[in-house]
Scaffold this active site. Structure first.
Site, short mmCIF file in Angstrom:
data_model
loop_
_atom_site.label_atom_id
_atom_site.label_comp_id
_atom_site.label_asym_id
_atom_site.label_seq_id
_atom_site.Cartn_x
_atom_site.Cartn_y
_atom_site.Cartn_z
CD GLU A 1 50.43 32.64 57.35
OE1 GLU A 1 49.41 32.75 56.65
OE2 GLU A 1 51.55 32.99 56.99
CG ASN B 1 54.61 31.97 58.43
OD1 ASN B 1 55.62 31.40 58.86
ND2 ASN B 1 53.52 31.31 58.07
CE1 TYR C 1 55.70 34.71 51.97
CE2 TYR C 1 54.42 34.50 53.99
CZ TYR C 1 55.13 33.92 52.95
OH TYR C 1 55.27 32.56 52.89
CG HIS D 1 49.80 25.27 56.14
ND1 HIS D 1 51.12 25.63 56.32
CD2 HIS D 1 49.28 26.20 55.30
CE1 HIS D 1 51.39 26.72 55.60
NE2 HIS D 1 50.28 27.09 54.97
CD GLU E 1 54.47 30.06 55.36
OE1 GLU E 1 54.05 30.97 54.61
OE2 GLU E 1 53.74 29.17 55.82
NE ARG F 1 55.90 25.82 59.13
CZ ARG F 1 55.04 26.65 58.55
NH1 ARG F 1 55.33 27.26 57.41
NH2 ARG F 1 53.86 26.88 59.11
#
Ligand code: FCB
Length: 460
Positions: A178, A302, A304, A133, A368, A89
Site C-alpha cells: 500500500e 487489498n 476494504y 509494510h 488483504e 503473508r
C-alpha cells in the site's frame, strides 16, 4: 485450538466452489504483531517513534509487545496449520534486518524470519513475504524518508539482503504494501508515521516508493525470485451525483497513480497535472518509469471498501487527497464496520473485473480483505457472525469476478490475529483469531472455524 468445535455456518446457502489450486491464507504485518521492539538488535522504525509521541495513536498504544509473535511464532504457525491455511503473508521488519536502514546487516534479525519460514514450511504452509509494510528505519526517515530519492536505492539493497537469506525457500516476494497509504497518510495527512503534513513531500514519497519497488523487483528478479508482486490498496470510486469528473480525480490519486506506472510504465496525465501543482515534477527523472515498470507476476489487491464522492464546488482538498478540491467524500450509504468503513462486497467484484480488463497481463491475489467488529470473548469462543457474513459476501463476490473472467489466484484474509491497528492501536480487532492482550491467549473466533471449513471445501 480445538478443531472439534462446532462450526458456525456462513450466511447464505451453500455456494460456489473455487478453481483448483486457489490459494487460501491469511496476512499480518511485522509491526502489528511481532512486539520485541528492542530485542536482538532491532532499531526503531518510524512507527516506534510515531506511536511513542503523544496524541498519535489511541490511548498511547505502541507495537512494543503487540501479539508477542516474535516469541510465540511457533504456536501461531501451529494455529495456522490447524486452520488449514495454505499460505501465510507476513512482512519483514527492515529495522530488524538492517537497523540503520543501510549497511550493517543484523544476523539475529534475519534469523527470526529464517526460523519462521522453516516453521511454516514444516507445517506445509507457503510463505508470502512482504518487504515493506510501513516500518521504515528511523535513521532513514531522519535522512529524508521516502521523500528522499536515496531511500529507494536503500530499499533495493535491503530487498537483496532478505532474498539472500530466504530466497532458497520463499517463492513469492511482494515489494511494497500500500504505497498510497505510506505516502499520503504518512507524509500528507500525517495520521500515520512519520506524521508529516506536506503534500509535495507526499507526491515525492509516492514516486520514490514506486522507484524503490522497481529497483527491488529488478534486484529480486536478478537474484532468481520466482514470483514478484506489488500490493496496492485499491478502491472503486463511485460518484453518487451522476457526474464523473470528481470520481476520476480520486481514482487517479488513489488507484491509477500506482497502477499505471507499475503496470504500464507511465503516470496518468490527469495525475501529472495535480503533481505539477504540488511541488512540481522535478523528482521524476528520465528513466525512472522504465525502472518502475518491471514485469511482475502478481498484483496484490487489498480491498476494504469503495469510495463514494460527489461534486462540491468550493470544498477544500481532503487531507490525504491533495488535488481533490471540489470533491466531497460522502458518508457510506449502507452498513459499516467498526472502522466506519462501508460494507460493500459488490465493490470487490467490480474492482477485480476492472483490473483484469485494464491490466490483463498480471495475475491477481487478494492480499488483504477483512473487517473490524467489536468482538467479545465468551469463555472459549468469540461469536463474530458479522465477520462471517462479511467474509462470506466478499468470497462470493470474488467468485463472481472469477466467473466474469478475472484472473484471481487466491485470497488472504486480513488478519490472522487481532493486532496493532496503526492509529487506532489495539481498539480495532480485524483478526479471525482473538487476542487477549492481558494474557496473550489466542482464541479462534467463529470466523476462523468457518474459514477452516471454507478452505477444506475449497468453496462456500
Ligand atoms: C490496511 C493495512 C493493514 C491493516 C488493514 C486494516 O491498509 O495494510 O496493515 O491495517 O488496512
Amino acid at each position: 485450538m480445538t478443531t472439534e468445535t462446532t462450526t458456525t455456518r456462513g450466511a447464505g446457502s451453500p455456494g460456489p466452489v473455487f478453481p483448483d489450486g486457489f490459494v487460501w491464507g491469511a496476512a499480518t504485518a511485522a509491526y502489528q504483531i511481532e512486539g520485541a521492539a528492542a530485542e536482538d538488535g532491532r532499531a526503531p522504525s518510524i512507527w516506534d517513534t510515531f506511536s511513542k509521541a503523544p496524541g498519535n495513536v489511541a490511548d498511547g498504544h505502541t507495537g512494543d509487545v503487540a501479539c508477542d509473535h516474535y516469541h510465540r511464532y511457533a504456536d501461531d504457525v501451529r494455529l495456522m496449520a490447524d486452520l488449514g491455511l495454505a499460505a501465510y503473508r507476513f512482512s519483514v521488519a527492515w529495522p530488524r534486518v538492517m537497523p540503520t536502514g543501510a549497511g550493517t546487516v543484523n544476523a539475529a534479525g534475519l534469523g527470526f524470519y529464517d526460523r519462521l519460514v522453516d516453521e511454516l514450511l514444516a507445517h506445509g504452509i507457503t510463505p508470502y513475504v512482504t518487504l515493506y509494510h510501513w516500518d521504515l528505519p528511523q535513521t532513514l526517515e531522519d535522512a529524508g524518508g521516502w521523500a528522499a530519492r536515496d531511500t529507494a536505492a536503500r530499499f533495493a539493497d535491503y530487498a537483496a539482503v532478505v532474498h539472500g537469506r530466504l530466497g532458497d525457500r520463499v517463492r513469492t516476494w511482494t515489494t511494497l504494501n500500500e504505497p498510497w497509504v505510506a505516502a499520503f497518510l504518512g507524509y500528507c495527512s500525517g495520521v500515520h508515521a512519520p506524521g508529516r503534513r506536506d503534500p509535495a513531500a507526499a507526491f515525492r514519497a509516492a514516486h520514490h516508493l514506486l522507484l524503490g519497488h522497481g529497483l527491488a523487483a529488478r534486484a529480486l528478479r536478478a537474484a532468481g525470485a520466482a514470483e514478484i508482486a506489488l500490493t496496492l490498496n485499491l478502491s472503486p470510486v463511485i460518484q453518487t451525483d451522476g457526474g464523473e469528473s470528481e470520481a476520476r480525480v480520486v481514482d487517479g490519486l488513489l488507484n491509477r497513480q500506482f497502477l499505471d506506472p507499475a503496470l504500464r510504465g507511465r503516470y496518468p496525465e490527469d495525475l501529472l497535472e495535480i503533481v505539477a501543482r504540488h511541488g512540481g515534477l522535478g523528482h521524476v527523472q528520465d528513466g525512472d518509469l522504465d525502472v518502475i515498470h518491471q514485469p511482475i507476476d502478481l498484483l496484490g489487491v487489498n480491498y476494504y471498501n469503495p469510495t463514494f464522492v460527489s461534486a462540491a464546488p468550493g470544498e477544500p482538498a481532503a487531507p490525504p487527497f491533495p488535488g481533490s478540491e471540489g470533491v466531497r467524500f460522502d458518508p457510506p450509504p449502507g452498513p459499516v464496520t467498526a472502522m466506519g468503513w462501508p460494507i460493500d462486497p459488490a465493490g470487490l467484484e467490480t474492482l477485480l473485473v476492472r483490473l483484469s480488463r485494464d491490466y490483463p497481463e498480471v495475475g491477481l491475489l487478494i492480499t488483504e480483505n477483512g473487517a473490524a467488529f467489536d468482538d467479545h470473548a465468551t469463555g472459549d469462543a468469540v461469536h463474530d457472525d458479522d465477520r462471517v457474513a462479511f467474509l462470506d459476501g466478499h468470497l462470493r463476490a470474488a467468485h463472481a469476478a472469477i466467473a466474469a473472467g478475472a484472473d484471481l489466484r487466491g485470497y488472504l484474509v486480513w488478519s490472522l490475529l487481532d493486532n496493532f491497528e496503526w492509529a487506532y492501536g489495539y481498539h480495532k480487532r480485524f483478526g479471525i483469531v482473538y487476542i487477549d492482550y492481558e494474557t496473550q491467549r489466542r482464541v479462534p473466533k467463529d470466523s476462523a472455524l468457518w474459514y477452516r471449513d471454507v478452505i477444506r471445501r475449497n468453496g462456500l
